[in-house]
Design a protein around this motif. Structure first.
Motif, mmCIF file in Angstrom:
data_model
loop_
_atom_site.group_PDB
_atom_site.id
_atom_site.type_symbol
_atom_site.label_atom_id
_atom_site.label_comp_id
_atom_site.label_asym_id
_atom_site.label_seq_id
_atom_site.Cartn_x
_atom_site.Cartn_y
_atom_site.Cartn_z
ATOM 1 N N ILE A 71 9.176 2.988 0.275
ATOM 2 C CA ILE A 71 8.511 2.585 -0.962
ATOM 3 C C ILE A 71 7.031 2.370 -0.654
ATOM 4 O O ILE A 71 6.670 1.354 -0.043
ATOM 5 C CB ILE A 71 9.124 1.296 -1.540
ATOM 6 C CG1 ILE A 71 10.635 1.446 -1.714
ATOM 7 C CG2 ILE A 71 8.459 0.936 -2.874
ATOM 8 C CD1 ILE A 71 11.320 0.167 -2.137
ATOM 9 N N PRO A 72 6.140 3.307 -1.019
ATOM 10 C CA PRO A 72 4.711 3.135 -0.743
ATOM 11 C C PRO A 72 4.158 1.865 -1.382
ATOM 12 O O PRO A 72 4.567 1.470 -2.476
ATOM 13 C CB PRO A 72 4.075 4.398 -1.348
ATOM 14 C CG PRO A 72 5.180 5.402 -1.366
ATOM 15 C CD PRO A 72 6.427 4.618 -1.635
ATOM 16 N N ASP A 73 3.233 1.237 -0.691
ATOM 17 C CA ASP A 73 2.605 0.018 -1.199
ATOM 18 C C ASP A 73 1.738 0.315 -2.415
ATOM 19 O O ASP A 73 1.169 1.406 -2.529
ATOM 20 C CB ASP A 73 1.730 -0.622 -0.120
ATOM 21 C CG ASP A 73 2.532 -1.055 1.097
ATOM 22 O OD1 ASP A 73 3.691 -1.455 0.920
ATOM 23 O OD2 ASP A 73 1.984 -0.975 2.220
ATOM 24 N N ASN A 187 -0.332 3.548 -2.125
ATOM 25 C CA ASN A 187 -1.044 3.912 -0.897
ATOM 26 C C ASN A 187 -0.950 5.423 -0.698
ATOM 27 O O ASN A 187 0.140 5.966 -0.515
ATOM 28 C CB ASN A 187 -0.430 3.165 0.289
ATOM 29 C CG ASN A 187 -1.145 3.437 1.591
ATOM 30 O OD1 ASN A 187 -1.158 4.559 2.095
ATOM 31 N ND2 ASN A 187 -1.749 2.405 2.139
ATOM 32 N N GLY A 188 -2.111 6.103 -0.752
ATOM 33 C CA GLY A 188 -2.119 7.568 -0.713
ATOM 34 C C GLY A 188 -1.545 8.156 0.557
ATOM 35 O O GLY A 188 -0.821 9.154 0.516
ATOM 36 N N LYS A 189 -1.850 7.549 1.709
ATOM 37 C CA LYS A 189 -1.350 8.067 2.981
ATOM 38 C C LYS A 189 0.167 7.912 3.069
ATOM 39 O O LYS A 189 0.875 8.834 3.485
ATOM 40 C CB LYS A 189 -2.025 7.314 4.138
ATOM 41 C CG LYS A 189 -1.624 7.806 5.530
ATOM 42 C CD LYS A 189 -2.052 9.242 5.742
ATOM 43 C CE LYS A 189 -1.964 9.670 7.200
ATOM 44 N NZ LYS A 189 -0.613 9.499 7.786
ATOM 45 N N GLN A 190 0.679 6.744 2.677
ATOM 46 C CA GLN A 190 2.130 6.529 2.702
ATOM 47 C C GLN A 190 2.840 7.481 1.746
ATOM 48 O O GLN A 190 3.897 8.029 2.069
ATOM 49 C CB GLN A 190 2.441 5.080 2.333
ATOM 50 C CG GLN A 190 1.942 4.059 3.337
ATOM 51 C CD GLN A 190 2.163 2.634 2.861
ATOM 52 O OE1 GLN A 190 2.707 2.398 1.787
ATOM 53 N NE2 GLN A 190 1.734 1.665 3.668
ATOM 54 N N LEU A 191 2.254 7.676 0.564
ATOM 55 C CA LEU A 191 2.855 8.577 -0.419
ATOM 56 C C LEU A 191 2.866 10.008 0.097
ATOM 57 O O LEU A 191 3.873 10.718 -0.022
ATOM 58 C CB LEU A 191 2.086 8.493 -1.735
ATOM 59 C CG LEU A 191 2.576 9.386 -2.876
ATOM 60 C CD1 LEU A 191 3.998 9.026 -3.265
ATOM 61 C CD2 LEU A 191 1.656 9.264 -4.089
ATOM 62 N N TYR A 192 1.747 10.440 0.684
ATOM 63 C CA TYR A 192 1.660 11.802 1.212
ATOM 64 C C TYR A 192 2.682 12.027 2.328
ATOM 65 O O TYR A 192 3.392 13.040 2.342
ATOM 66 C CB TYR A 192 0.253 12.069 1.723
ATOM 67 C CG TYR A 192 0.103 13.413 2.393
ATOM 68 C CD1 TYR A 192 0.018 14.574 1.636
ATOM 69 C CD2 TYR A 192 0.064 13.527 3.785
ATOM 70 C CE1 TYR A 192 -0.104 15.815 2.247
ATOM 71 C CE2 TYR A 192 -0.058 14.756 4.394
ATOM 72 C CZ TYR A 192 -0.142 15.901 3.623
ATOM 73 O OH TYR A 192 -0.260 17.113 4.234
ATOM 74 N N ASP A 193 2.766 11.081 3.269
ATOM 75 C CA ASP A 193 3.712 11.224 4.382
ATOM 76 C C ASP A 193 5.153 11.291 3.883
ATOM 77 O O ASP A 193 5.970 12.057 4.396
ATOM 78 C CB ASP A 193 3.549 10.058 5.360
ATOM 79 C CG ASP A 193 2.249 10.124 6.144
ATOM 80 O OD1 ASP A 193 1.621 11.205 6.156
ATOM 81 O OD2 ASP A 193 1.855 9.100 6.728
ATOM 82 N N ALA A 194 5.478 10.469 2.875
ATOM 83 C CA ALA A 194 6.838 10.481 2.336
ATOM 84 C C ALA A 194 7.139 11.808 1.646
ATOM 85 O O ALA A 194 8.247 12.359 1.783
ATOM 86 C CB ALA A 194 7.022 9.324 1.358
ATOM 87 N N GLY A 206 -3.214 19.171 2.620
ATOM 88 C CA GLY A 206 -3.033 17.783 2.204
ATOM 89 C C GLY A 206 -4.209 16.936 2.604
ATOM 90 O O GLY A 206 -5.163 17.406 3.232
ATOM 91 N N PRO A 207 -4.194 15.679 2.260
ATOM 92 C CA PRO A 207 -5.309 14.788 2.560
ATOM 93 C C PRO A 207 -5.408 14.487 4.057
ATOM 94 O O PRO A 207 -4.399 14.371 4.745
ATOM 95 C CB PRO A 207 -4.970 13.528 1.775
ATOM 96 C CG PRO A 207 -3.495 13.564 1.642
ATOM 97 C CD PRO A 207 -3.123 14.996 1.550
#
Length: 210
Positions: A71-73, A187-194, A206-207
């Motif tokens: 669950i991204p922050d 959180n963009g990084k957490q969302l992208y990784d997921a 990707g970013p």
């Protein structure tokens, strides 16, 4: 008779040795140890977050565990920027554009506190609140706000360095494909990784950072 007893003794487990003949570390389960051959059971634990645990059984089959839920922050940057722009417009007496920009900023601020993207083992689902309540049906296209990764055709971020929107297209809602847009209030990084881990790489780059 003596030679027969000696032959039997050769294959009985010894209390002083770990390896006797073809028997390897045979101990009674009463002492809390399972009967096993250490060469037949191997565990591979991946260090990357959310990876699967694979265990090779005695018969060579693989048993895969469920992936951890991600669950991204929440991320308040977009609503803060919009509210900041609203303050600047009001200060310069541009009330016309200030009203819609301010309303959008307030809406996203509220949504950031309540909306969650939940990545479970098989699907992405939109839930509400810290209790992760069901979000109900999608008000635009209908159906539950839950989409299996296997139905994803593609997904993208706009814009990578400061992600504003996430887009994805899936075939679960309708066979020809349904497009979805969501503001990135996480959180963009957490969302992208997921997204990469669960849905695969996107068609474009990707970013790097977010």
């Amino acid at each position: 008779m003596a030679s027969s007893l000696l032959s039997v003794y050769r294959f009985l487990p010894s209390q002083k040795k770990d390896n006797v003949g073809y028997v390897t570390k045979i101990k009674t389960s009463l002492y809390g140890q399972a009967l096993c051959n250490p060469n037949s059971v191997r565990r591979q634990i991946a260090t990357r977050h959310g990876s699967r645990l694979a265990v090779s059984s005695l018969f060579g089959r693989r048993v895969k565990s469920r992936r951890e839920t991600v669950i991204p922050d929440p991320d308040y940057r977009i609503p803060i920027v919009l509210l900041g722009i609203t303050g600047g417009l009001v200060y310069t007496n541009n009330l016309g554009p200030a009203i819609p920009v301010g309303l959008l900023g307030l809406l996203l601020l509220v949504q950031t506190t309540r909306v969650r993207f939940v990545f479970d083992d098989e699907a992405l689902e939109v839930k509400v609140g810290d209790e992760l309540k069901q979000s109900g049906e999608n008000v635009f296209v209908g159906g539950k706000n839950r989409w299996k990764y296997s139905t994803f055709v593609n997904w993208e971020f706009w814009w990578p360095n400061f992600p504003i929107l996430v887009y994805f297209k899936e075939t679960q809602t309708k066979p020809e494909g349904q497009i979805h847009f969501f503001p990135i209030i996480f959180n963009g990084k957490q969302l992208y990784d997921a997204m990469v881990e669960r849905a695969g790489l996107s068609q474009n780059s990707g970013p790097k950072d977010s």
